[in-house]
Design a protein around this motif. Structure first.
Motif, mmCIF file in Angstrom:
data_model
loop_
_atom_site.group_PDB
_atom_site.id
_atom_site.type_symbol
_atom_site.label_atom_id
_atom_site.label_comp_id
_atom_site.label_asym_id
_atom_site.label_seq_id
_atom_site.Cartn_x
_atom_site.Cartn_y
_atom_site.Cartn_z
ATOM 1 N N PHE A 188 0.833 -1.204 0.000
ATOM 2 C CA PHE A 188 0.000 0.000 0.000
ATOM 3 C C PHE A 188 0.868 1.255 0.000
ATOM 4 C CE2 PHE A 188 -4.069 -1.932 2.101
ATOM 5 C CZ PHE A 188 -4.251 -2.739 0.994
ATOM 6 N N LYS A 189 1.952 1.239 0.764
ATOM 7 C CA LYS A 189 2.855 2.394 0.800
ATOM 8 C C LYS A 189 3.554 2.587 -0.543
ATOM 9 C CE LYS A 189 3.623 2.553 5.768
ATOM 10 N NZ LYS A 189 4.549 2.295 6.878
ATOM 11 N N ALA A 190 3.889 1.498 -1.220
ATOM 12 C CA ALA A 190 4.520 1.604 -2.539
ATOM 13 C C ALA A 190 3.533 2.175 -3.558
ATOM 14 C CB ALA A 190 5.040 0.242 -2.996
ATOM 15 N N VAL A 191 2.295 1.712 -3.508
ATOM 16 C CA VAL A 191 1.269 2.262 -4.407
ATOM 17 C C VAL A 191 1.092 3.745 -4.132
ATOM 18 C CG1 VAL A 191 -1.188 2.232 -5.009
ATOM 19 C CG2 VAL A 191 0.051 0.073 -4.747
ATOM 20 N N GLU A 192 1.025 4.104 -2.874
ATOM 21 C CA GLU A 192 0.848 5.512 -2.502
ATOM 22 C C GLU A 192 2.036 6.356 -2.967
ATOM 23 O OE1 GLU A 192 -1.000 8.838 -1.351
ATOM 24 O OE2 GLU A 192 -1.908 6.855 -1.455
ATOM 25 N N ALA A 193 3.235 5.785 -2.923
ATOM 26 C CA ALA A 193 4.416 6.510 -3.407
ATOM 27 C C ALA A 193 4.310 6.791 -4.907
ATOM 28 C CB ALA A 193 5.684 5.708 -3.112
ATOM 29 N N GLN A 203 -9.881 -18.803 -3.396
ATOM 30 C CA GLN A 203 -9.974 -17.448 -3.948
ATOM 31 C C GLN A 203 -10.270 -16.507 -2.784
ATOM 32 O OE1 GLN A 203 -9.482 -16.682 -7.126
ATOM 33 N NE2 GLN A 203 -10.484 -14.786 -7.523
ATOM 34 N N GLY A 204 -9.467 -15.471 -2.641
ATOM 35 C CA GLY A 204 -9.676 -14.510 -1.573
ATOM 36 C C GLY A 204 -10.284 -13.225 -2.094
ATOM 37 N N GLU A 205 -11.080 -12.596 -1.254
ATOM 38 C CA GLU A 205 -11.673 -11.298 -1.577
ATOM 39 C C GLU A 205 -11.203 -10.288 -0.540
ATOM 40 O OE1 GLU A 205 -15.986 -9.004 -1.668
ATOM 41 O OE2 GLU A 205 -15.930 -11.151 -1.332
ATOM 42 N N VAL A 206 -10.647 -9.197 -1.014
ATOM 43 C CA VAL A 206 -10.208 -8.126 -0.124
ATOM 44 C C VAL A 206 -11.056 -6.897 -0.409
ATOM 45 C CG1 VAL A 206 -8.310 -6.584 0.507
ATOM 46 C CG2 VAL A 206 -7.855 -8.995 0.030
ATOM 47 N N SER A 207 -11.549 -6.287 0.650
ATOM 48 C CA SER A 207 -12.291 -5.032 0.545
ATOM 49 C C SER A 207 -11.480 -3.938 1.227
ATOM 50 C CB SER A 207 -13.653 -5.142 1.228
ATOM 51 O OG SER A 207 -14.434 -6.136 0.609
ATOM 52 N N VAL A 208 -11.414 -2.793 0.576
ATOM 53 C CA VAL A 208 -10.664 -1.651 1.088
ATOM 54 C C VAL A 208 -11.558 -0.420 1.006
ATOM 55 C CG1 VAL A 208 -8.726 -0.107 0.573
ATOM 56 C CG2 VAL A 208 -8.400 -2.557 0.444
ATOM 57 N N ASP A 228 -3.807 -15.162 -4.294
ATOM 58 C CA ASP A 228 -2.744 -14.550 -3.487
ATOM 59 C C ASP A 228 -3.339 -13.319 -2.806
ATOM 60 O OD1 ASP A 228 -0.603 -12.906 -2.586
ATOM 61 O OD2 ASP A 228 0.742 -13.812 -4.055
ATOM 62 N N ILE A 229 -3.433 -13.356 -1.497
ATOM 63 C CA ILE A 229 -4.113 -12.291 -0.756
ATOM 64 C C ILE A 229 -3.390 -10.951 -0.873
ATOM 65 C CG2 ILE A 229 -3.143 -12.436 1.582
ATOM 66 C CD1 ILE A 229 -6.832 -12.494 0.611
ATOM 67 N N VAL A 230 -2.084 -10.972 -1.083
ATOM 68 C CA VAL A 230 -1.340 -9.722 -1.257
ATOM 69 C C VAL A 230 -1.727 -9.077 -2.587
ATOM 70 C CG1 VAL A 230 0.950 -8.677 -1.446
ATOM 71 C CG2 VAL A 230 0.555 -10.517 0.204
ATOM 72 N N ILE A 231 -1.816 -9.879 -3.628
ATOM 73 C CA ILE A 231 -2.234 -9.356 -4.935
ATOM 74 C C ILE A 231 -3.674 -8.860 -4.863
ATOM 75 C CG2 ILE A 231 -2.701 -9.985 -7.343
ATOM 76 C CD1 ILE A 231 -0.232 -11.833 -7.150
ATOM 77 N N ALA A 232 -4.542 -9.620 -4.207
ATOM 78 C CA ALA A 232 -5.934 -9.184 -4.041
ATOM 79 C C ALA A 232 -5.995 -7.859 -3.283
ATOM 80 C CB ALA A 232 -6.738 -10.256 -3.308
ATOM 81 N N SER A 233 -5.114 -7.683 -2.318
ATOM 82 C CA SER A 233 -5.075 -6.446 -1.534
ATOM 83 C C SER A 233 -4.691 -5.254 -2.400
ATOM 84 C CB SER A 233 -4.082 -6.587 -0.377
ATOM 85 O OG SER A 233 -4.481 -7.605 0.504
ATOM 86 N N VAL A 234 -3.673 -5.427 -3.227
ATOM 87 C CA VAL A 234 -3.246 -4.335 -4.112
ATOM 88 C C VAL A 234 -4.341 -4.024 -5.129
ATOM 89 C CG1 VAL A 234 -1.560 -3.624 -5.856
ATOM 90 C CG2 VAL A 234 -0.795 -4.783 -3.773
ATOM 91 N N LYS A 235 -4.975 -5.053 -5.663
ATOM 92 C CA LYS A 235 -6.079 -4.835 -6.610
ATOM 93 C C LYS A 235 -7.199 -4.031 -5.951
ATOM 94 C CE LYS A 235 -5.508 -8.964 -9.511
ATOM 95 N NZ LYS A 235 -6.118 -10.263 -9.894
ATOM 96 N N ALA A 236 -7.529 -4.358 -4.707
ATOM 97 C CA ALA A 236 -8.586 -3.645 -3.990
ATOM 98 C C ALA A 236 -8.193 -2.192 -3.739
ATOM 99 C CB ALA A 236 -8.892 -4.349 -2.667
ATOM 100 N N TYR A 237 -6.948 -1.969 -3.356
ATOM 101 C CA TYR A 237 -6.462 -0.612 -3.081
ATOM 102 C C TYR A 237 -6.514 0.240 -4.345
ATOM 103 C CZ TYR A 237 -3.641 2.892 -0.607
ATOM 104 O OH TYR A 237 -3.199 4.037 0.012
ATOM 105 N N VAL A 238 -6.034 -0.321 -5.443
ATOM 106 C CA VAL A 238 -6.041 0.404 -6.718
ATOM 107 C C VAL A 238 -7.478 0.634 -7.188
ATOM 108 C CG1 VAL A 238 -5.393 0.251 -9.164
ATOM 109 C CG2 VAL A 238 -3.722 -0.324 -7.384
ATOM 110 N N ASN A 239 -8.347 -0.347 -6.980
ATOM 111 C CA ASN A 239 -9.754 -0.194 -7.341
ATOM 112 C C ASN A 239 -10.385 0.972 -6.578
ATOM 113 O OD1 ASN A 239 -12.810 -1.640 -6.608
ATOM 114 N ND2 ASN A 239 -12.229 -1.331 -8.743
ATOM 115 N N ALA A 240 -10.093 1.072 -5.287
ATOM 116 C CA ALA A 240 -10.619 2.182 -4.479
ATOM 117 C C ALA A 240 -10.041 3.519 -4.945
ATOM 118 C CB ALA A 240 -10.310 1.950 -3.002
ATOM 119 N N LEU A 241 -8.750 3.548 -5.260
ATOM 120 C CA LEU A 241 -8.135 4.784 -5.766
ATOM 121 C C LEU A 241 -8.771 5.223 -7.081
ATOM 122 C CD1 LEU A 241 -4.345 4.130 -5.074
ATOM 123 C CD2 LEU A 241 -5.793 5.853 -3.973
ATOM 124 N N ASN A 242 -9.032 4.263 -7.960
ATOM 125 C CA ASN A 242 -9.667 4.590 -9.240
ATOM 126 C C ASN A 242 -11.062 5.168 -9.026
ATOM 127 O OD1 ASN A 242 -7.525 3.891 -10.910
ATOM 128 N ND2 ASN A 242 -8.188 1.766 -11.090
#
Length: 109
Positions: free
Chosen positions: A28-33, A56-61, A78-92
């Motif tokens: 999340f910090k890398a995405v924010e950077a 299959q994991g689902e991450v909500s942010v 991969d829960i880390v990948i799902a997490s980044v996808k959720a973070y980017v989805n929220a940013l979009n």
């Protein structure tokens, strides 16, 4: 932990490396950077959608940026990948909200 992330932003590939309290925090910090959104993480939730080791994991942010809220969801085994996808989805979603507000203000509405 350290994470290195590369994203496509406006058709341009951008990357960043960041450290965090855990792998997801570092991501999340890398995405924010990369995007410099100044968003605040309000909610992070993980649940499994299927059973087994390849579940299959689902991450909500939920992110807050000024007075706007953006909810994102990501899916992956991969829960880390799902997490980044959720973070980017929220940013979009936050960006889309901001674009709509700018258009309304520009049109005098």
């Amino acid at each position: 932990p350290t994470a290195t992330i590369t994203l496509e932003v406006g058709g341009e590939s951008r990357g960043a490396t960041a450290e965090g309290d855990g792998v997801v925090d570092a991501c999340f910090k890398a995405v924010e950077a990369i995007v410099a959104s100044s968003s605040k993480l309000l909610l992070y939730s993980v649940k499994n959608l299927t059973a087994g080791t390849d579940s299959q994991g689902e991450v909500s942010v939920r992110l807050q940026q000024n007075d706007r809220i953006g909810n994102g969801v990501g899916f992956d085994t991969d829960i880390v990948i799902a997490s980044v996808k959720a973070y980017v989805n929220a940013l979009n979603k936050l960006k889309t909200q901001g674009d709509r507000l700018s258009q309304k203000r520009g049109s005098g509405v």
